[in-house]
Design a protein around this motif. Structure first.
Motif, PDB file in Angstrom:
ATOM      1  N   GLN A  42      -1.368   1.053  -3.825  1.00 51.05           N
ATOM      2  CA  GLN A  42      -2.177  -0.138  -3.538  1.00 51.05           C
ATOM      3  C   GLN A  42      -2.881  -0.667  -4.786  1.00 51.05           C
ATOM      4  N   ILE A  43      -3.323   0.215  -5.660  1.00 52.01           N
ATOM      5  CA  ILE A  43      -3.980  -0.284  -6.876  1.00 52.01           C
ATOM      6  C   ILE A  43      -2.942  -0.947  -7.792  1.00 52.01           C
ATOM      7  N   GLN A  44      -1.729  -0.418  -7.785  1.00 52.36           N
ATOM      8  CA  GLN A  44      -0.659  -1.010  -8.589  1.00 52.36           C
ATOM      9  C   GLN A  44      -0.205  -2.364  -8.022  1.00 52.36           C
ATOM     10  N   LEU A  45      -0.249  -2.494  -6.714  1.00 56.18           N
ATOM     11  CA  LEU A  45       0.048  -3.807  -6.105  1.00 56.18           C
ATOM     12  C   LEU A  45      -0.979  -4.838  -6.565  1.00 56.18           C
ATOM     13  N   ARG A  46      -2.247  -4.425  -6.542  1.00 56.27           N
ATOM     14  CA  ARG A  46      -3.316  -5.313  -7.006  1.00 56.27           C
ATOM     15  C   ARG A  46      -3.083  -5.729  -8.459  1.00 56.27           C
ATOM     16  N   ARG A  47      -2.796  -4.728  -9.290  1.00 56.19           N
ATOM     17  CA  ARG A  47      -2.609  -5.020 -10.721  1.00 56.19           C
ATOM     18  C   ARG A  47      -1.464  -5.985 -10.955  1.00 56.19           C
ATOM     19  N   ASN A  48      -0.447  -5.884 -10.110  1.00 57.12           N
ATOM     20  CA  ASN A  48       0.721  -6.741 -10.273  1.00 57.12           C
ATOM     21  C   ASN A  48       0.644  -8.003  -9.411  1.00 57.12           C
ATOM     22  N   GLY A  73      -3.184   4.924   2.628  1.00 54.51           N
ATOM     23  CA  GLY A  73      -4.180   4.069   1.962  1.00 54.51           C
ATOM     24  C   GLY A  73      -3.778   2.606   2.026  1.00 54.51           C
ATOM     25  N   LEU A  74      -2.516   2.345   1.831  1.00 51.97           N
ATOM     26  CA  LEU A  74      -2.025   0.964   1.883  1.00 51.97           C
ATOM     27  C   LEU A  74      -2.179   0.381   3.286  1.00 51.97           C
ATOM     28  N   LEU A  75      -1.753   1.149   4.290  1.00 54.15           N
ATOM     29  CA  LEU A  75      -1.859   0.659   5.679  1.00 54.15           C
ATOM     30  C   LEU A  75      -3.329   0.442   6.056  1.00 54.15           C
ATOM     31  N   LEU A  80      -8.012  -3.219   6.853  1.00 55.47           N
ATOM     32  CA  LEU A  80      -9.343  -3.699   6.445  1.00 55.47           C
ATOM     33  C   LEU A  80      -9.302  -5.183   6.078  1.00 55.47           C
ATOM     34  N   LEU A  81      -8.170  -5.591   5.498  1.00 53.60           N
ATOM     35  CA  LEU A  81      -8.024  -6.994   5.096  1.00 53.60           C
ATOM     36  C   LEU A  81      -7.712  -7.898   6.289  1.00 53.60           C
ATOM     37  N   VAL A  87       4.396  -3.902  10.699  1.00 50.01           N
ATOM     38  CA  VAL A  87       4.855  -3.349   9.422  1.00 50.01           C
ATOM     39  C   VAL A  87       5.916  -2.303   9.751  1.00 50.01           C
ATOM     40  N   HIS A  88       7.133  -2.596   9.348  1.00 50.20           N
ATOM     41  CA  HIS A  88       8.248  -1.712   9.672  1.00 50.20           C
ATOM     42  C   HIS A  88       8.388  -0.647   8.594  1.00 50.20           C
TER      43      HIS A  88
END
Lengths: 303, 303
Positions: A42-48, A73-75, A80-81, A87-88
């Motif tokens: 999830q932090i890498q998704l944010r960064r990208n 953590g991602l789910l 939270l968002l 989500v498959h």
């Protein structure tokens, strides 16, 4: 149609201070596929700058922690968002048992709805299909049941040449058949062969993801002719014995697989933490398969 | 004895591209305590060059994911590294249920042995005790049961003045009693008061960790006089209503708690992801409690 692959993590299990465990995102028009989900995804998704809400399909190759510990953590964050969607999750069946207690513990109504699709770990299987894309899983060879994934565009129809429609006065009703491969019969009974009427469709694009796995020749047939192959290269040849013992591959073996499967391009990753400098991986692989690149975190590879 | 606190993560639940969720390490001579273990803790340990094998005691404040999702990855890595030790985990009792399926799935014999110690979530409790240190947990006020932790050195004995031993010819056998506070009777029957014989011991050091919590006055009594207080400051006063609703604190409230508990120094953290610049937190808190610092990842704070 373009395939855009972003590497979020390409390290093996033991963490280093600057490389993340396996996760990647494959974006095709209208779809965003997450492949593996190691800790820190999830932090890498944010960064990208990849929006969490775009992720509707998650593919998990196997249940070693460095390939799925980032999933809860991602789910949880998507929830939270307030992301409202199914989500498959395509994964070995035990995954559900492993993370369901944590999902249940997230109080209140979940805004996302995780849907688990158990993978067939013994033979190739179409796990996802849309109008334009299909995803196959297939067994690879590792210390626990593991699959690779092949993402491929569906074959497209030929393009009919506009000047031929005019020249032979082809009625609208027959264009569909001609695009699908039919010849055309003129009013005076002449047969115009399909090749003359059409230009061939562009080659369907494809991407194959193979980690974790030992060098395993049966893979080559399944991914034959793939545009881009991501294949693990945990070790260099100097540690070939260790690769064999742990059912991982060397950079050279990854390159052999690219050659055997007639891939256009090879991307190697899942580097062991013991290697600080990754250039030796590239050098070793390129001796066998020239068009090899390292899977570098944060980098995009476009097919 | 010095207390050395390293902040591994001080962000709240939603990930940002450059701040990690809660985790910190408190090092005292011979012990290394991990406090909370958000996702990414193991990579942050690596970055801060803290050896995984030193961690024998892990304290988890509550079961929101940003405080424990990194635990399974850390335990799994310790196991991969072959760390051979008991790892004591002090946490709400449900934690075991949540991660045991994943622990069970790690095949083969585990080299580490996780031992779960369920916390009392309703009243203060001594959860760890050694010769020199004790750790208390105590309830704070959040949307799910949550505890704070107080790490404190045990009171030391006074130092006996060497010149007094000589002057009054104090026998060896009585030194222990005098250090513990006894007066001394000379051979000719004079009583020498303890204050004259000893110098007072250094004040025992202490560190309190309070997150996640609303402003909750009963905490002050428990941590009264603490050297360093880490208190959450998820929001600024401008979002006080949101802090109340979500049972978090503002920077100002964290400072009020530092004042109320007569702390020597305040460290604020658990910043909401919506704030990019954290300086306003410091400014707001310092209006109430001057000796306030931001909890910055990778920074060490020494007591």
């Amino acid at each position: 149609m373009s395939f855009e692959l972003t590497i979020l993590g390409s390290n093996s299990a033991l963490p280093t201070s600057n490389r993340y465990p396996t996760a990647q995102v494959l974006e095709v028009p209208g779809r965003c596929f997450l492949i593996d989900c190691g800790e820190g995804t999830q932090i890498q998704l944010r960064r990208n700058k990849i929006s969490f809400s775009k992720i509707r399909h998650i593919f998990i190759s196997h249940l070693h922690g460095d390939h799925y510990y980032g999933l809860i953590g991602l789910l949880s964050t998507m929830n939270l968002l307030g992301v409202k969607s199914d989500v498959h999750i395509y994964a070995p069946s035990e995954l559900k048992t492993l993370i369901q207690p944590q999902l249940d513990f997230i109080r209140g109504e979940m805004s996302i709805k995780p849907i688990f699709h158990p993978l067939n770990l013994k033979k190739p299987q179409t796990v996802f299909e849309s109008k334009n894309i299909e995803v196959l899983s297939f067994p690879v060879k590792h210390s626990i049941p593991t699959v690779g994934f092949l993402f491929r565009e569906k074959p497209k129809q030929a393009n009919i040449k506009k000047e031929m429609i005019k020249a032979y006065n082809i009625p609208l009703a027959q264009i569909k058949d001609i695009k699908a491969g039919a010849d055309f019969e003129t009013e005076d009974g002449r047969i115009i062969p399909n090749e003359k009427l059409t230009t061939p469709p562009p080659k369907p694009k494809s991407y194959a993801f193979c980690t974790d796995t030992a060098f395993h020749p049966p893979i080559a047939e399944i991914i034959n002719g793939v545009d881009l192959l991501y294949h693990e290269a945990t070790f260099l040849e100097e540690l070939k014995d260790l690769a064999e013992k742990t059912l991982h591959s060397t950079a050279r073996q990854a390159a052999e697989m690219a050659k055997l499967s007639k891939a256009s391009k090879l991307l190697i990753g899942h580097f062991s933490s013991r290697f600080k400098n990754l250039n030796d991986f590239k050098t070793e692989a390129r001796e066998v398969f020239k068009n090899t690149e390292l899977a570098i975190e944060g980098k995009k590879y476009i097919i």
